[in-house]
Design a protein around this motif. Structure first.
Motif, PDB file in Angstrom:
ATOM      1  N   GLN A 156       0.857  -1.186   0.000  1.00 11.71           N
ATOM      2  CA  GLN A 156       0.000   0.000   0.000  1.00 11.71           C
ATOM      3  C   GLN A 156       0.894   1.238   0.000  1.00 11.71           C
ATOM      4  O   GLN A 156       1.893   1.293   0.706  1.00 11.71           O
ATOM      5  N   ILE A 157       0.504   2.221  -0.797  1.00  7.26           N
ATOM      6  CA  ILE A 157       1.233   3.481  -0.930  1.00  7.26           C
ATOM      7  C   ILE A 157       0.395   4.581  -0.291  1.00  7.26           C
ATOM      8  O   ILE A 157      -0.821   4.628  -0.474  1.00  7.26           O
ATOM      9  N   LEU A 158       1.049   5.484   0.435  1.00  7.93           N
ATOM     10  CA  LEU A 158       0.356   6.619   1.035  1.00  7.93           C
ATOM     11  C   LEU A 158       0.500   7.841   0.136  1.00  7.93           C
ATOM     12  O   LEU A 158       1.608   8.282  -0.149  1.00  7.93           O
ATOM     13  N   LEU A 159      -0.633   8.365  -0.325  1.00  3.01           N
ATOM     14  CA  LEU A 159      -0.655   9.614  -1.077  1.00  3.01           C
ATOM     15  C   LEU A 159      -1.292  10.686  -0.215  1.00  3.01           C
ATOM     16  O   LEU A 159      -2.111  10.392   0.660  1.00  3.01           O
ATOM     17  N   ILE A 160      -0.902  11.924  -0.484  1.00  3.34           N
ATOM     18  CA  ILE A 160      -1.480  13.075   0.212  1.00  3.34           C
ATOM     19  C   ILE A 160      -1.918  14.088  -0.834  1.00  3.34           C
ATOM     20  O   ILE A 160      -1.482  14.022  -1.988  1.00  3.34           O
ATOM     21  N   THR A 161      -2.743  15.030  -0.428  1.00  2.00           N
ATOM     22  CA  THR A 161      -3.122  16.101  -1.346  1.00  2.00           C
ATOM     23  C   THR A 161      -2.166  17.277  -1.184  1.00  2.00           C
ATOM     24  O   THR A 161      -1.655  17.535  -0.099  1.00  2.00           O
ATOM     25  N   SER A 162      -1.954  17.974  -2.284  1.00  3.76           N
ATOM     26  CA  SER A 162      -1.166  19.210  -2.214  1.00  3.76           C
ATOM     27  C   SER A 162      -2.018  20.259  -1.520  1.00  3.76           C
ATOM     28  O   SER A 162      -3.252  20.169  -1.500  1.00  3.76           O
ATOM     29  N   ARG A 163      -1.371  21.249  -0.953  1.00  2.05           N
ATOM     30  CA  ARG A 163      -2.126  22.272  -0.222  1.00  2.05           C
ATOM     31  C   ARG A 163      -2.890  23.194  -1.160  1.00  2.05           C
ATOM     32  O   ARG A 163      -4.001  23.592  -0.855  1.00  2.05           O
ATOM     33  N   GLY A 164      -2.300  23.528  -2.283  1.00  2.00           N
ATOM     34  CA  GLY A 164      -2.936  24.499  -3.178  1.00  2.00           C
ATOM     35  C   GLY A 164      -3.994  23.902  -4.078  1.00  2.00           C
ATOM     36  O   GLY A 164      -5.173  24.227  -3.995  1.00  2.00           O
ATOM     37  N   ALA A 196      13.575  13.317   2.942  1.00  2.00           N
ATOM     38  CA  ALA A 196      12.326  12.684   2.496  1.00  2.00           C
ATOM     39  C   ALA A 196      11.538  12.152   3.695  1.00  2.00           C
ATOM     40  O   ALA A 196      10.317  12.348   3.784  1.00  2.00           O
ATOM     41  N   ALA A 197      12.232  11.510   4.631  1.00  2.00           N
ATOM     42  CA  ALA A 197      11.558  10.985   5.829  1.00  2.00           C
ATOM     43  C   ALA A 197      10.996  12.115   6.684  1.00  2.00           C
ATOM     44  O   ALA A 197       9.899  11.997   7.252  1.00  2.00           O
ATOM     45  N   GLN A 198      11.700  13.226   6.778  1.00  2.00           N
ATOM     46  CA  GLN A 198      11.208  14.382   7.537  1.00  2.00           C
ATOM     47  C   GLN A 198       9.958  14.961   6.880  1.00  2.00           C
ATOM     48  O   GLN A 198       8.994  15.320   7.550  1.00  2.00           O
ATOM     49  N   GLU A 199       9.969  15.055   5.553  1.00  2.00           N
ATOM     50  CA  GLU A 199       8.785  15.544   4.828  1.00  2.00           C
ATOM     51  C   GLU A 199       7.606  14.598   5.017  1.00  2.00           C
ATOM     52  O   GLU A 199       6.457  15.046   5.119  1.00  2.00           O
ATOM     53  N   ALA A 200       7.874  13.286   5.076  1.00  2.00           N
ATOM     54  CA  ALA A 200       6.802  12.315   5.323  1.00  2.00           C
ATOM     55  C   ALA A 200       6.132  12.594   6.664  1.00  2.00           C
ATOM     56  O   ALA A 200       4.912  12.501   6.795  1.00  2.00           O
ATOM     57  N   TRP A 201       6.932  12.961   7.660  1.00  2.00           N
ATOM     58  CA  TRP A 201       6.367  13.306   8.973  1.00  2.00           C
ATOM     59  C   TRP A 201       5.567  14.600   8.894  1.00  2.00           C
ATOM     60  O   TRP A 201       4.420  14.657   9.316  1.00  2.00           O
ATOM     61  N   GLU A 202       6.174  15.663   8.368  1.00  2.00           N
ATOM     62  CA  GLU A 202       5.529  16.976   8.372  1.00  2.00           C
ATOM     63  C   GLU A 202       4.252  17.003   7.536  1.00  2.00           C
ATOM     64  O   GLU A 202       3.256  17.599   7.937  1.00  2.00           O
ATOM     65  N   GLU A 203       4.279  16.370   6.360  1.00  2.00           N
ATOM     66  CA  GLU A 203       3.149  16.468   5.429  1.00  2.00           C
ATOM     67  C   GLU A 203       2.130  15.344   5.564  1.00  2.00           C
ATOM     68  O   GLU A 203       0.963  15.535   5.232  1.00  2.00           O
ATOM     69  N   ALA A 204       2.572  14.153   6.017  1.00  2.00           N
ATOM     70  CA  ALA A 204       1.667  13.006   6.061  1.00  2.00           C
ATOM     71  C   ALA A 204       1.505  12.403   7.450  1.00  2.00           C
ATOM     72  O   ALA A 204       0.669  11.521   7.641  1.00  2.00           O
ATOM     73  N   ARG A 249      -4.961  12.431   3.381  1.00  2.00           N
ATOM     74  CA  ARG A 249      -4.061  11.322   3.084  1.00  2.00           C
ATOM     75  C   ARG A 249      -4.876  10.065   2.830  1.00  2.00           C
ATOM     76  O   ARG A 249      -5.955   9.892   3.385  1.00  2.00           O
ATOM     77  N   ARG A 250      -4.317   9.192   1.980  1.00  2.00           N
ATOM     78  CA  ARG A 250      -5.051   7.981   1.613  1.00  2.00           C
ATOM     79  C   ARG A 250      -4.083   6.851   1.271  1.00  2.00           C
ATOM     80  O   ARG A 250      -3.160   7.047   0.494  1.00  2.00           O
ATOM     81  N   TRP A 251      -4.327   5.669   1.850  1.00  2.00           N
ATOM     82  CA  TRP A 251      -3.578   4.466   1.505  1.00  2.00           C
ATOM     83  C   TRP A 251      -4.249   3.808   0.314  1.00  2.00           C
ATOM     84  O   TRP A 251      -5.457   3.587   0.328  1.00  2.00           O
ATOM     85  N   VAL A 252      -3.457   3.500  -0.717  1.00  2.00           N
ATOM     86  CA  VAL A 252      -4.000   2.888  -1.936  1.00  2.00           C
ATOM     87  C   VAL A 252      -2.998   1.865  -2.480  1.00  2.00           C
ATOM     88  O   VAL A 252      -1.832   1.855  -2.098  1.00  2.00           O
ATOM     89  N   SER A 253      -3.467   1.058  -3.411  1.00  2.00           N
ATOM     90  CA  SER A 253      -2.585   0.100  -4.084  1.00  2.00           C
ATOM     91  C   SER A 253      -1.617   0.845  -5.004  1.00  2.00           C
ATOM     92  O   SER A 253      -1.835   2.023  -5.327  1.00  2.00           O
TER      93      SER A 253
END
Length: 153
Positions: free
Chosen positions: A34-42, A63-71, A123-127
């Motif tokens: 499963q992959i985690l996607l997020i929406t952009s803010r704008g 990249a790991a820090q951004e995963a924490w802050e954004e997701a 955020r959403r977990w998807v295939s």
């Protein structure tokens, strides 16, 4: 594990750097990736967490820090770049400009309800297949579709 050196961005401005480090956040449930996607803010498009280089951090650590802050996820990366994809970045200061994203796998170990950008993104977990259809960038879609952490490199 590949040893990366921290980068230095002292004296640089965000809009001088035209590369970002992205996190392909994943987990395995019932033997399915499963992959985690997020929406952009704008624009509210579906994306992966990504951000500008951070002084003193490696690209994978960024990249790991951004995963924490954004997701709101914590996890580890083995430091290998999975690929590079291109996109147009919009900023208030400079309008649109071309950007390259270097993407690193981050195996998610925990998920938080409260994190820095919790109220700003979905955020959403998807295939992998669904993730590839949801993102706009063809190169990123290919990376998502081909990703399999169980496959030896």
């Amino acid at each position: 594990m590949i040893k990366q050196l921290p980068i230095s961005v002292s004296g640089s401005r965000k809009y001088d750097v035209r590369s970002q480090f992205a996190a392909l956040c994943y987990r395995i449930r019932k033997n399915k990736i499963q992959i985690l996607l997020i929406t952009s803010r704008g624009t509210r498009r579906w994306i992966v967490p990504k951000g500008w280089p951070m002084h003193g951090l490696t690209p994978a650590q960024t990249a790991a820090q951004e995963a924490w802050e954004e997701a709101g996820v914590r996890g580890q990366s083995d430091g290998r770049c999975l690929g590079i994809y291109s996109y147009s970045k919009e900023t208030d200061e400079n309008g649109h400009f071309p950007c390259l994203g270097m993407i690193f796998a981050v195996e998610v170990s925990s998920i938080a309800d409260e994190y820095p950008e919790a109220g700003e993104r979905e955020r959403r977990w998807v295939s992998r297949k669904k993730a590839a259809k949801m993102v706009d960038e063809p190169e990123l879609a290919r990376i998502l579709l081909d990703f399999d952490p169980r496959r030896p490199i």
